[in-house]
Design an enzyme around this catalytic site. Structure first.
Site, PDB file in Angstrom:
ATOM      1  N   TYR A 283      61.506 -78.017 -42.106  1.00 24.45           N
ATOM      2  CA  TYR A 283      61.622 -78.336 -43.534  1.00 24.45           C
ATOM      3  C   TYR A 283      61.529 -77.091 -44.423  1.00 24.45           C
ATOM      4  CZ  TYR A 283      60.960 -81.013 -47.861  1.00 24.45           C
ATOM      5  OH  TYR A 283      61.109 -81.551 -49.111  1.00 24.45           O
TER       6      TYR A 283
ATOM      7  N   LYS B 296      64.588 -75.747 -46.811  1.00 28.31           N
ATOM      8  CA  LYS B 296      64.453 -75.644 -48.258  1.00 28.31           C
ATOM      9  C   LYS B 296      64.565 -74.199 -48.737  1.00 28.31           C
ATOM     10  CE  LYS B 296      64.145 -79.989 -49.241  1.00 28.31           C
ATOM     11  NZ  LYS B 296      65.283 -80.642 -49.932  1.00 28.31           N
TER      12      LYS B 296
END
Length: 263
Positions: free
Chosen positions: A155, A159
């Site tokens: 993640y 991002k």
């Protein structure tokens, strides 16, 4: 073109930040194309937007975790006669298991949804925005993009990609009248933690760390309209980001634009 009738395409529009973006933009007289997998929830939201704001609200049920998703969405928007002036790349998830024990098909779907589809949708809508000399793109990054990575999770890396990609594209596209903003919220009240199975842990966090999606959206939209390439909404998040990143984002943006190898 009447600026009040521009069209926004919003992914992950069935709940949370995506649904808040839909309501926010419809309330400012933008037509909307709502994208998510849950068609019934999209239809309910679209009906309420039409009734409350008198805008055109169309639904495209599509799965952006599959390679065919982005092209299908843009083609359908064209069939509906709704050229995309605003793109809100909001759809996302996070694996709740470590990388090495997660089946590859789920890893691939996560990358498709949050890396490839975000990039492809952006690529597909840019030509039309260039031709109209106006466009706004908001890519949902996260405070996680400047945070230490989580063990076994993609993640933060994903991002970080969205954050860096958005800044690079903003440098390129601003002369064409297109602003690109990476919106980097922290903890936001939505269904995200329920879907990921992390609600119990999330509820242990102090209330000061949380934001309402409507506040995230308002600050993010103000940022993209003002031409800011990065928006970290909320005072607590701004302080956290500054503490975690030794070189401020504005300076990184300046350095990246100044030392552009393609100039």
């Amino acid at each position: 073109m009447n600026a009040d009738r521009r069209t926004a395409l919003i992914t992950g529009a069935s709940a949370g930040i995506g649904a808040s973006f839909a309501r926010y933009l419809a309330g400012r007289n933008y037509d909307v194309v709502l994208v998510a997998r849950r068609a019934q929830r999209l239809e309910e939201l679209a009906a309420s937007l039409r009734e409350q704001y008198g805008v055109r609200a169309e639904v495209i049920a599509a799965d952006l975790s599959t390679p065919a998703g982005p092209a299908k969405i843009v083609a359908r928007a064209a069939e509906l006669g709704m050229p995309i002036d605003i793109l809100i790349n909001n759809a996302g998830l996070s694996s709740s298991t470590k990388f090495s024990v997660t089946p590859w098909d789920k890893v691939a779907a996560e990358l498709q949804l949050m890396v490839t589809s975000v990039t492809e949708l952006t690529h597909l809508v840019i030509p039309g925005m260039k031709s109209r000399r106006w466009g706004r793109i908001v890519n949902l990054s996260s405070l996680a993009a400047v945070s230490p990575p989580g063990e076994g999770l993609l993640y933060t890396g994903i991002k970080s990609y969205v954050l860096n990609m958005s800044q690079s594209l903003d440098m390129e596209l601003k002369p064409s009248g297109i602003n690109v903003t990476a919106l980097c919220p922290g903890f936001t009240h939505s269904e995200f933690h329920d879907v990921m199975g992390t609600r119990e842990a999330a509820d242990q966090l102090p209330g000061i760390m949380w934001q309402q999606p409507e506040d995230v959206v308002a600050e993010g939209w103000a940022a993209v309209m003002a031409g800011k390439p990065v928006c970290t909404p909320g005072f607590v998040n701004k302080v956290s980001a500054a503490a975690m990143r030794p070189i401020p984002q504005r300076i990184q943006y300046f350095l990246g634009r100044t030392f552009n190898p393609f100039k």
